[in-house]
Write a protein that holds these residues in place. Structure first.
Motif, PDB file in Angstrom:
ATOM      1  N   CYS A 204       0.841  -1.185   0.000  1.00  0.00           N
ATOM      2  CA  CYS A 204       0.000   0.000   0.000  1.00  0.00           C
ATOM      3  C   CYS A 204       0.886   1.249   0.000  1.00  0.00           C
ATOM      4  N   HIS A 206       0.187   3.995   1.305  1.00  0.00           N
ATOM      5  CA  HIS A 206       0.121   4.508   2.675  1.00  0.00           C
ATOM      6  C   HIS A 206       1.182   3.718   3.445  1.00  0.00           C
ATOM      7  N   PRO A 207       1.356   3.780   4.712  1.00  0.00           N
ATOM      8  CA  PRO A 207       2.544   3.212   5.341  1.00  0.00           C
ATOM      9  C   PRO A 207       3.034   1.840   4.933  1.00  0.00           C
ATOM     10  N   GLY A 208       2.408   1.141   4.064  1.00  0.00           N
ATOM     11  CA  GLY A 208       3.086  -0.018   3.482  1.00  0.00           C
ATOM     12  C   GLY A 208       2.565  -1.373   3.860  1.00  0.00           C
ATOM     13  N   CYS A 209       1.289  -1.493   4.220  1.00  0.00           N
ATOM     14  CA  CYS A 209       0.753  -2.830   4.486  1.00  0.00           C
ATOM     15  C   CYS A 209       0.661  -3.607   3.166  1.00  0.00           C
ATOM     16  N   CYS A 222      -7.011  -2.101   1.294  1.00  0.00           N
ATOM     17  CA  CYS A 222      -5.955  -2.280   2.294  1.00  0.00           C
ATOM     18  C   CYS A 222      -6.582  -2.604   3.652  1.00  0.00           C
ATOM     19  N   CYS A 224      -5.313  -2.268   6.499  1.00  0.00           N
ATOM     20  CA  CYS A 224      -4.819  -1.435   7.612  1.00  0.00           C
ATOM     21  C   CYS A 224      -5.693  -0.210   7.830  1.00  0.00           C
ATOM     22  N   HIS A 225      -5.914   0.588   6.773  1.00  0.00           N
ATOM     23  CA  HIS A 225      -6.679   1.822   6.945  1.00  0.00           C
ATOM     24  C   HIS A 225      -7.739   1.990   5.881  1.00  0.00           C
ATOM     25  N   GLY A 226      -7.961   0.933   5.127  1.00  0.00           N
ATOM     26  CA  GLY A 226      -9.102   0.952   4.203  1.00  0.00           C
ATOM     27  C   GLY A 226      -8.864   1.629   2.870  1.00  0.00           C
ATOM     28  N   SER A 227      -7.623   1.927   2.509  1.00  0.00           N
ATOM     29  CA  SER A 227      -7.401   2.531   1.183  1.00  0.00           C
ATOM     30  C   SER A 227      -7.870   1.581   0.094  1.00  0.00           C
TER      31      SER A 227
HETATM   32  S1  FES Z   1      -1.325   1.104   5.134  1.00  0.00           S
HETATM   33 FE1  FES Z   1      -2.817   0.787   3.638  1.00  0.00          FE
HETATM   34  S2  FES Z   1      -4.310   2.197   4.089  1.00  0.00           S
HETATM   35 FE2  FES Z   1      -2.812   2.547   5.567  1.00  0.00          FE
END
Ligand code: FES
Length: 228
Positions: A204, A206-209, A222, A224-227
């Protein structure tokens, strides 16, 4: 009262110890103990002709009395001898040279090992797998694999997902993507297939999940935070 008595006894004992220690130091010839002097007297090899009865102070006094007053030899001062460099051939490798060379050699050995380890660490490793060019098959095979895997083809050697890119979206994509990215997207329109392909890094932005595929929505979500 007992405390006063104890203090007096302690003071007296301390005095006795001090007096005993000082007498022992004074009476010892050249600092030897009584046992050592007795042992020396019984040793015929150490017989000195009657001097063993003298204490250290008595011996010093006798020596001072025997020394003639004013009989000090005057030594003529002489110029220092000229320095003659030693013959290096005769000298060979000195201890200083040996240690200097050893230290420099060991430092060089250690630094070269460290440098070699750094080079090995930094040397490009992308000869295969992630980070290098990988083969995923031709377009026909990739599109077939995508379809057989419900629209998502995961390639672990590239840590990426491959999905089909609809031909109808290619024109819009031309304004947004680089030529390298467009190469896969436009492959369908340019080569007469039903769709092109697009490769998506598994992480992702965003921080990389790590993002899994979602078969029901045919999208990536994602965890982690729903992206999306
Ligand atoms: S790490 Fe994917 S939305 Fe935050």
């Amino acid at each position: 009262v007992p405390v006063v008595l104890a203090v007096i006894v302690l003071v007296v004992l301390a005095g006795v110890v001090l007096v005993g220690a000082s007498r022992r130091r004074d009476s010892g010839a050249a600092g030897l103990s009584r046992e050592v002097r007795r042992s020396d007297r019984s040793n015929p090899a150490l017989a000195t002709g009657g001097d063993e009865a003298l204490s250290g102070r008595e011996f010093e006094a006798a020596e001072a009395a025997a020394r003639p007053a004013g009989d000090v030899a005057i030594v003529e001062s002489a110029p220092p001898a000229p320095f003659v460099a030693p013959d290096p051939v005769t000298l060979g490798v000195t201890r200083r040279q040996f240690f200097n060379r050893s230290i420099v050699g060991m430092m060089g050995f250690g630094l070269s090992g460290f440098g070699g380890a750094c080079l090995a660490f930094l040397w490009p490793q992308g000869v295969s797998g992630f980070g290098s060019k990988i083969r995923v098959g031709n377009l026909i095979e990739v599109l077939a694999d995508v379809e057989n895997n419900n629209g998502f083809l995961y390639k672990p050697e590239g840590r990426m997902w491959i999905t089909a890119y609809p031909n109808g979206a290619v024109e819009k994509a031309r304004d947004a993507y680089s030529p390298a990215e467009l190469a896969g997207m436009t492959a369908g329109t340019e080569q007469g297939f039903d769709a092109g392909v697009v490769a998506l890094y598994q992480k992702c932005p965003h921080p990389g999940c790590r993002v899994p595929n979602c078969v029901s929505s045919q999208w990536f979500e994602c965890p982690c935070h729903g992206s999306q």
